[in-house]
Write an enzyme that holds these catalytic residues in place. Sequence first.
Site, PDB file in Angstrom:
ATOM      1  CB  THR A 231     -35.299 -33.065  16.204  1.00  0.00           C
ATOM      2  OG1 THR A 231     -33.969 -33.195  15.727  1.00  0.00           O
ATOM      3  CG2 THR A 231     -35.331 -32.095  17.354  1.00  0.00           C
TER       4      THR A 231
ATOM      5  CG  ASP B 166     -30.148 -38.228  13.739  1.00  0.00           C
ATOM      6  OD1 ASP B 166     -30.108 -37.845  12.552  1.00  0.00           O
ATOM      7  OD2 ASP B 166     -29.836 -37.509  14.691  1.00  0.00           O
ATOM      8  CB  SER B 167     -33.573 -38.248   9.109  1.00  0.00           C
ATOM      9  OG  SER B 167     -32.965 -36.997   8.960  1.00  0.00           O
ATOM     10  CB  SER B 168     -27.805 -38.407  10.009  1.00  0.00           C
ATOM     11  OG  SER B 168     -28.270 -37.254  10.610  1.00  0.00           O
TER      12      SER B 168
ATOM     13  CG  ASP C 207     -30.232 -33.537   9.926  1.00  0.00           C
ATOM     14  OD1 ASP C 207     -30.550 -32.330   9.956  1.00  0.00           O
ATOM     15  OD2 ASP C 207     -29.553 -34.085  10.815  1.00  0.00           O
TER      16      ASP C 207
ATOM     17  CB  THR D 294     -27.095 -25.399 -11.194  1.00  0.00           C
ATOM     18  OG1 THR D 294     -26.320 -24.320 -10.650  1.00  0.00           O
ATOM     19  CG2 THR D 294     -28.531 -25.237 -10.727  1.00  0.00           C
ATOM     20  CD  GLN D 295     -20.908 -26.604  -7.422  1.00  0.00           C
ATOM     21  OE1 GLN D 295     -20.511 -25.595  -6.838  1.00  0.00           O
ATOM     22  NE2 GLN D 295     -20.090 -27.509  -7.915  1.00  0.00           N
ATOM     23  CB  CYS D 296     -27.154 -21.821  -8.483  1.00  0.00           C
ATOM     24  SG  CYS D 296     -25.653 -21.173  -9.214  1.00  0.00           S
TER      25      CYS D 296
HETATM   26  N1  ASP Z   1     -30.700 -34.974  13.198  1.00  0.00           N
HETATM   27  C1  ASP Z   1     -32.146 -34.826  13.185  1.00  0.00           C
HETATM   28  C2  ASP Z   1     -32.691 -35.774  12.145  1.00  0.00           C
HETATM   29  O1  ASP Z   1     -32.652 -35.479  10.987  1.00  0.00           O
HETATM   30  C3  ASP Z   1     -32.502 -33.419  12.926  1.00  0.00           C
HETATM   31  C4  ASP Z   1     -33.987 -33.144  12.903  1.00  0.00           C
HETATM   32  O2  ASP Z   1     -34.834 -33.971  13.066  1.00  0.00           O
HETATM   33  O3  ASP Z   1     -34.314 -31.955  12.747  1.00  0.00           O
HETATM   34  O4  ASP Z   1     -33.167 -36.824  12.487  1.00  0.00           O
END
Ligand code: ASP
Length: 339
Positions: free
Chosen positions: A14, A59-61, A92, A271-273
Amino acid sequence: MAKKSVYIAYTGGTIGMRPGKDGYRPAPGFLADRMAASPELRRPEMPRYEIHEYQPLLDSSNMTPGDWVKIGRDLYANYHDYDGFIVLHGTDTMAYSAAALSFMFDNLAKPVLFTGSQVPLAEIRSDARENLVNSLLIAAGYAIPEVCLFVGHLLLRGNRATKVSADRYLAFESPNHPPLGEAQVDLKIHRQRLLPRPSGTIGFTDVGRPQVIDIRLFPGITAELLRRLLAPPLQGVVLHTYGVGNAPDDPELLEALRQATADGVVVVNCTQCLHGSVQMDSYATGRALRRAGVISGYDMTPEAALTKLYVLLSKHSDAGEVRRLMGRNLRGELTHGRR
Ligand code: ASP
């Protein structure tokens, strides 16, 4: 005295995005132009910096382990020429990349800071300016021999961090480890919390393509589903269990896990915690997992456990060695014993 210099690997995220018809997108050259036009980055107290913009900006996704290798090789190739390093990265999956790099480097003696922002630098209420200015000052001014993450005034150990908020500027926490530093009125680095300075020379390990998955238990998960997920060629699993590391003690489900570990799959109990550590001896349900060959992930974040598995399975062909090292504190990523 010569000005310190910082290498900036700009991978996307972002921070450098521009609004377009279909939402925010990274735009080549845009961030570097914006930074060059920022008076605060040209002030005499700021270090010199050089930006290396990746192609494509992501985009890091969309990041994969191949991108961790690309970033790591880039920093390694420039290691001796700069005082510190910044990786501009989407938030992300930033915790995954930061944790992965912490395990990929051996004997890191210079700061590597991951940063990004929740709002693009180009927007009026962006958090990017603060994150950039502080990251540059920290990367140039402090002997931090670690991979860290700086977002929203906190400097966190990279392999202890996790993204906890989609809409707050303080987007990350390090639930089982105190911050390494804080940018309040003063910029404070807690030196006693840093990893010791290494004495050996810098080294770097590539990550290959080990077969690793994350499985989050949920009420209703069946042995049949688990058996399918654990089928070959799987090599490693981060099993997200309940509380202090518990799972249903359904004999069929445990048998599916026992069979997988007997076949050499490394199953790590996390753990999920958000807070606290796995204690597999506390309940009968946790002990049953241990008997099935599942190993403790202690208080590792799932991001750290997963990336550590990737790196260790790329380095070692012996599952026994991977199991042993998963339980060892390699880069400050886990604490043994009850907290
Ligand atoms: N979707 C963006 C990413 O991870 C979100 C960010 O940068 O905050 O690339």
